[in-house]
Design an enzyme around this catalytic site. Structure first.
Site, PDB file in Angstrom:
ATOM      1  N   SER A 268       0.822  -1.203   0.000  1.00 58.89           N
ATOM      2  CA  SER A 268       0.000   0.000   0.000  1.00 58.89           C
ATOM      3  C   SER A 268       0.867   1.269   0.000  1.00 58.89           C
ATOM      4  O   SER A 268       1.700   1.418  -0.873  1.00 58.89           O
ATOM      5  CB  SER A 268      -0.941  -0.067   1.196  1.00 58.89           C
ATOM      6  N   HIS A 410      -7.481  -5.814  -0.267  1.00 54.93           N
ATOM      7  CA  HIS A 410      -6.259  -5.073   0.045  1.00 54.93           C
ATOM      8  C   HIS A 410      -5.555  -5.723   1.246  1.00 54.93           C
ATOM      9  O   HIS A 410      -5.998  -5.557   2.390  1.00 54.93           O
ATOM     10  CB  HIS A 410      -6.717  -3.654   0.395  1.00 54.93           C
TER      11      HIS A 410
HETATM   12  C1  GCU Z   1      -5.355   4.839   1.791  1.00 58.60           C
HETATM   13  C2  GCU Z   1      -4.755   5.673   0.695  1.00 58.60           C
HETATM   14  C3  GCU Z   1      -3.938   4.788  -0.271  1.00 58.60           C
HETATM   15  C4  GCU Z   1      -2.935   3.978   0.490  1.00 58.60           C
HETATM   16  C5  GCU Z   1      -3.617   3.232   1.604  1.00 58.60           C
HETATM   17  C6  GCU Z   1      -2.656   2.522   2.552  1.00 58.60           C
HETATM   18  O1  GCU Z   1      -6.324   3.967   1.280  1.00 58.60           O
HETATM   19  O2  GCU Z   1      -5.801   6.314   0.020  1.00 58.60           O
HETATM   20  O3  GCU Z   1      -3.278   5.598  -1.217  1.00 58.60           O
HETATM   21  O4  GCU Z   1      -2.252   3.129  -0.371  1.00 58.60           O
HETATM   22  O5  GCU Z   1      -4.337   4.123   2.424  1.00 58.60           O
HETATM   23  O6  GCU Z   1      -1.487   2.795   2.572  1.00 58.60           O
HETATM   24  O7  GCU Z   1      -3.140   1.714   3.332  1.00 58.60           O
END
Ligand code: GCU
Length: 431
Positions: A268, A410
């Site tokens: 992420s 995710h």
């Molecule tokens: C949020 C953010 C993302 C990121 C994510 C994370 O969803 O919008 O850009 O990748 O957090 O790091 O968990």
């Protein structure tokens, strides 16, 4: 009670399945697009087209001209300028060591001071070394989200301290092992790799403090000396990536680790960081980006899932102020994220998506890999190995550029790690 929940979940699933495209989740800002037919058309910048209008046709031209030009643009307009290593005064202190996993590995803790002899900022490195390695091991450096103690149940893992802990994730009571499902530590060690993790907010706490805490103060004098415009000063992703390079400085001194075989991996926001770290620091042998999404592997010009506008609203401190000038029209950016991947060429890169993680735009992540492929091929590697279409779920594809879309959400799962280890075996260890 249980049955009622089951029925309503089933009903909800049926309703969602009937929708023409996936529904937005609670976190999504109004207007978030998940409809492929509304992505619109856009033209991706040609990675070979130089600012002076000439085109790169040889590996030398890429290395001597275009690569540096692109790196400068990404620093100027998006992540901010990456400070040099000499902004740090590194010193390490061994804390403890023991054998774990029935003698299969050594678990070591080391603190790395970044402004020695000052005690802050510092990074607690949690290092796992395969016990029966034949010579120096290839290694994976992967920052973690919630603190080192959350990657394992081990009671001796040190709880990090960060400035203003009430504002960071560490402010919540640390639950040992809370994120261990994301860390296939035993599997990684069994396959002969060392694993090193560090809590990312020790490098730079994840909130907007106008670049005053974490490692940022170490950059200020250097930025002034080099007249770096305020608009383009290294933002938080750059701070995290810079910290990972300092961890690499240290790892390269360890006899147990092969200094030429350290891959950087992140999930992420830390996947965005892993790509940027490898783009800036060519000592990283490979980069693995897990569900990195917008600002990471996903193309910015595609209006699908998270956009530069939503990032600007929610997390502007990750990027330098200049990036905000592209919110209104991302087509004005002089690059797109396929060129971030290209900056890692010819080193191996793995881009992974998850089928339900639409916020991160799995297709945009694949298209970025595809857009980087010509650069990998110019530099004499197989790139995506002839793949031109996003593969079905759970079907890893490619060569030096690898890609998969895992079924599910995710997250980082054992499936993901299995693919990364297979990939590293082939492309970093040359097995
Ligand atoms: C949020 C953010 C993302 C990121 C994510 C994370 O969803 O919008 O850009 O990748 O957090 O790091 O968990």
């Amino acid at each position: 009670m249980k049955n009622t929940c089951f029925l309503s979940a089933a009903l909800l699933t049926a309703i969602l399945a009937a929708l023409p495209f996936p529904a937005a989740s609670a976190q999504d800002p109004p207007g978030t697009n998940y409809d492929e037919s509304r992505v619109g058309t856009f033209e991706l910048p040609d990675p070979f087209l130089c600012r002076d209008g000439t085109k790169v046709t040889t590996p030398e031209e890429w290395k001597q001209k275009r690569r540096g030009e692109l790196l400068t643009l990404f620093q100027r307009d998006m992540y901010g300028v990456m400070p040099t290593a000499d902004c740090a005064r590194l010193a390490s202190k061994f804390l403890d060591e023991k054998t774990v996993f029935d003698g299969k590995a050594v678990q070591r803790q080391v603190v790395l001071y970044l402004n020695a002899p000052e005690k802050t900022p510092k990074m607690n490195l949690l290092i796992y070394l395969p016990a029966n390695a034949q010579g120096p091991a290839a290694a994976i450096l992967a920052p973690n989200f919630m603190g080192n103690p959350t990657v394992s149940d081990d009671p001796d893992i040190i709880v990090p301290e960060v400035p203003d802990a009430t504002r960071t994730k560490i402010g919540e009571p640390v639950q040992r092992g809370a994120k261990k499902s994301r860390w296939a530590i035993e599997k990684i060690l069994e396959r002969g790799y060392a694993l090193i993790t560090v809590y990312y907010e020790e490098i730079d706490p994840d909130y907007d403090d106008q670049r005053q805490n974490g490692v940022h103060p170490l950059f200020h004098a250097w930025e002034d000396k080099h007249n770096i415009p305020k608009q383009s000063r290294g933002a938080t992703i750059t701070a995290w990536a810079w910290g990972l390079s300092r961890a690499l400085d240290y790892l390269q001194t360890l006899p147990e680790i092969d200094p030429a075989k350290v891959a950087v991996m992140g999930h992420s926001r830390l996947g965005k960081t892993a790509l940027w770290a490898a783009a800036c620091d060519e000592r990283f042998a490979a980069s693995i980006s897990n569900d990195s999404g917008c600002g990471g592997a996903a193309l910015t010009r595609r209006n699908f899932g998270e956009t530069i506008a939503s990032m600007h609203d929610m997390i502007p401190w990750w990027f330098c102020p200049k990036y905000a000038t592209f919110v209104a029209d991302p087509n004005l950016l002089p690059f797109d994220q396929h060129e971030l991947i290209a900056l890692i060429a010819p080193r191996p890169v793995y881009i992974a998506s998850a089928s339900e993680d639409l916020w991160a735009d799995p297709k945009g992540e694949f298209l970025s890999a595809l857009g980087a492929d010509p650069v990998y091929r110019l530099l004499g590697t197989d790139g995506l190995a002839g793949v031109t279409e996003q593969p079905p779920v759970n079907t890893p594809v490619g060569g030096t550029i690898h890609y998969h879309v895992r079924s599910g959400d995710h997250d980082v799962t054992d499936y993901d790690w299995e693919q990364y280890l297979n990939f590293l075996d082939k492309y970093v260890r040359g097995k």
